[in-house]
Enzyme design. Structure first.
Site, short mmCIF file in Angstrom:
data_model
loop_
_atom_site.label_atom_id
_atom_site.label_comp_id
_atom_site.label_asym_id
_atom_site.label_seq_id
_atom_site.Cartn_x
_atom_site.Cartn_y
_atom_site.Cartn_z
N ASP A 151 89.96 -2.10 -10.42
CA ASP A 151 88.31 -1.10 -9.09
C ASP A 151 88.83 -1.64 -7.93
O ASP A 151 87.42 -3.31 -7.93
CB ASP A 151 87.42 -1.12 -9.70
CG ASP A 151 86.10 -0.72 -8.96
OD1 ASP A 151 84.78 -0.94 -9.75
OD2 ASP A 151 86.40 0.17 -7.80
N ASP A 184 89.06 3.22 -2.53
CA ASP A 184 88.13 3.25 -3.82
C ASP A 184 88.70 3.80 -4.87
O ASP A 184 89.13 4.33 -5.76
CB ASP A 184 86.76 2.84 -3.98
CG ASP A 184 86.26 2.56 -5.14
OD1 ASP A 184 84.62 3.27 -4.88
OD2 ASP A 184 86.68 2.30 -5.79
C1 LIG Z 1 81.30 7.14 -8.58
C2 LIG Z 1 81.42 5.23 -8.26
N1 LIG Z 1 81.13 4.85 -7.10
C3 LIG Z 1 80.49 4.57 -6.60
O1 LIG Z 1 79.83 4.41 -6.92
C4 LIG Z 1 80.75 3.59 -5.55
C5 LIG Z 1 79.75 3.20 -3.85
C6 LIG Z 1 78.33 5.04 -3.86
C7 LIG Z 1 77.36 4.28 -3.63
C8 LIG Z 1 75.80 4.74 -3.66
C9 LIG Z 1 76.01 6.31 -4.30
C10 LIG Z 1 77.54 6.71 -5.21
C11 LIG Z 1 78.45 6.04 -4.93
C12 LIG Z 1 80.11 3.11 -3.03
S1 LIG Z 1 81.70 2.29 -3.68
C13 LIG Z 1 81.37 2.77 -4.91
N2 LIG Z 1 82.92 2.81 -6.24
C14 LIG Z 1 82.70 1.77 -7.06
O2 LIG Z 1 81.39 1.52 -7.25
C15 LIG Z 1 83.59 1.27 -8.02
N3 LIG Z 1 83.85 1.16 -8.76
C16 LIG Z 1 83.41 1.72 -10.08
C17 LIG Z 1 82.79 1.92 -10.89
C18 LIG Z 1 82.77 2.30 -12.01
C19 LIG Z 1 81.46 3.41 -12.22
N4 LIG Z 1 80.85 4.09 -13.27
C20 LIG Z 1 82.27 4.64 -13.69
C21 LIG Z 1 82.84 5.04 -14.92
C22 LIG Z 1 84.00 5.22 -15.04
C23 LIG Z 1 84.99 4.18 -14.44
C24 LIG Z 1 85.14 3.35 -13.62
C25 LIG Z 1 83.20 3.63 -13.18
#
Ligand SMILES: CCNC(=O)c1c(-c2ccccc2)csc1NC(=O)CNCCc1c[nH]c2ccccc12
Length: 331
Positions: A36, A220
């Site tokens: 990730d 990402d």
């Molecule tokens: C939808 C997931 N992505 C995020 O929340 C995110 C945000 C983000 C910030 C505010 C609102 C929405 C998203 C910024 S960077 C970013 N990227 C990450 O956070 C990357 N890691 C996601 C890990 C992750 C979260 N829930 C999962 C469910 C399955 C597999 C992986 C995951």
């Protein structure tokens, strides 16, 4: 040193996420983790979790590893933008990816995970490949696998070759010329947000004119979809018969049999085109004839995210030099 490991879709029908086999400890315990670039914690389902929060995942059992050492009085807690979360304690142990080993890698063991992780039975944890400044371990933050491995690598790089509904690869320490066509276009990375943040030079919808406009966003691998400014979304979905922004489903949906244009984004003078098949992401519920789009609005996120839907259209080089840069190539 170098390493190479598979990036396997967790679901055969929709590219929700990709997992990569890793070995932890002595004797090696094999887990399948989500690499990730959008976060910087390496955490795993562990023997410290209540059974109620485990649903088929493989757990890491530090007690069964002769090289595991508890990092006393260290804890971690992370919440992602989608509301999912996990927290726990910290061990250091041997960590191997595709033949590349880091000794004394911080392995964050979950004591608690949110339901969205429990429900993902094929994901045993995450390997954060963002910048170590984002790591949540207290009182002393820990280094990512990439930061620990970099000094031993032939080159301070890792590459992502994600594929639509099929197995791709993550390579560490080298760039495989066979995995891309043409040249790699490198652009600067702003490391201060802690993500691989870069500026795209613009976009085009289908065969339309290219709109030159700077789009600041992050590369990402841990996010499934692409989240872009609403003006770009309007321009795209205006071309899709029956597309609407649905409050019920929280984004743009359209009839699954609608014809979709491709989406092109700029990296400097280079152009990467996301085929329309990647953008018809998935039915909103199993068997529905309404589909959820792979391009969604970033207006509620405060950040533009080039997630898997975009990354799998390219060969991407995460170059951890001084300063770090990111490279994109067609494939
Ligand atoms: C939808 C997931 N992505 C995020 O929340 C995110 C945000 C983000 C910030 C505010 C609102 C929405 C998203 C910024 S960077 C970013 N990227 C990450 O956070 C990357 N890691 C996601 C890990 C992750 C979260 N829930 C999962 C469910 C399955 C597999 C992986 C995951």
């Amino acid at each position: 040193d170098t390493g190479s490991a598979a990036a396997i879709p967790v679901n055969p029908n929709y590219d929700i996420a990709y997992v990569t086999p890793v070995s932890i400890g002595t004797p090696p315990q094999t887990l399948h983790l989500d690499f990730d670039t959008g976060s910087s914690d390496l955490w795993v389902f562990s023997s410290h979790l209540p059974a109620s929060q485990i649903r088929g995942q493989t757990i890491y059992v530090p007690a069964n590893s002769s090289t595991a050492k508890l990092l006393a009085d260290h804890t971690w807690s992370i919440t992602y933008g989608d509301g999912s979360a996990s927290r726990g304690n910290v061990y250091v142990d041997n960590f191997t990816v595709g033949g590349l080993t880091v000794e004394n890698q911080a392995v964050q063991c979950a004591l608690q995970v949110s339901t969205s992780f429990t429900r993902e039975s094929n994901i045993d944890g995450l390997v954060g490949l963002g910048f170590s400044t984002l790591n949540t371990v207290v009182p002393k933050s820990q280094l990512t696998f990439f930061d620990n491995a970099k000094p031993h690598m032939d080159e301070p790089v890792f590459t992502a070759d994600l594929k639509w509904k099929s197995e791709g690869t993550y390579d560490f320490g080298f760039i495989d010329e066979k995995k891309y066509t043409g040249k790699i276009t490198y652009v600067p990375v702003n490391t201060s947000p802690g993500y691989w943040t870069f500026t795209s030079s613009g976009y085009a919808v289908g065969s339309g004119n290219f709109s030159a406009t700077s789009i600041v966003g992050i590369a990402d691998t841990g996010t499934s979809l692409v989240y872009l400014p609403p003006s770009i979304l309007t321009a795209y979905y205006r071309q899709v018969e029956g597309a609407t922004s649905s409050r019920t489903y929280g984004g743009y949906v359209f009839p699954c049999n609608s014809k979709l244009p491709s989406f092109t984004f700029g990296i400097g003078e280079a152009r990467i085109t996301i085929p329309s098949s990647y953008i018809s992401y998935a039915p909103v519920t199993a068997g529905s004839s309404t589909c959820f789009g792979g391009l969604q609005s970033s207006s509620s996120l405060g950040i533009n995210i080039w997630g898997d839907v975009a990354l799998k259209a390219a060969f991407v080089v995460f170059h951890g030099g001084n300063p770090p840069t990111i490279g994109w190539a067609k494939k």
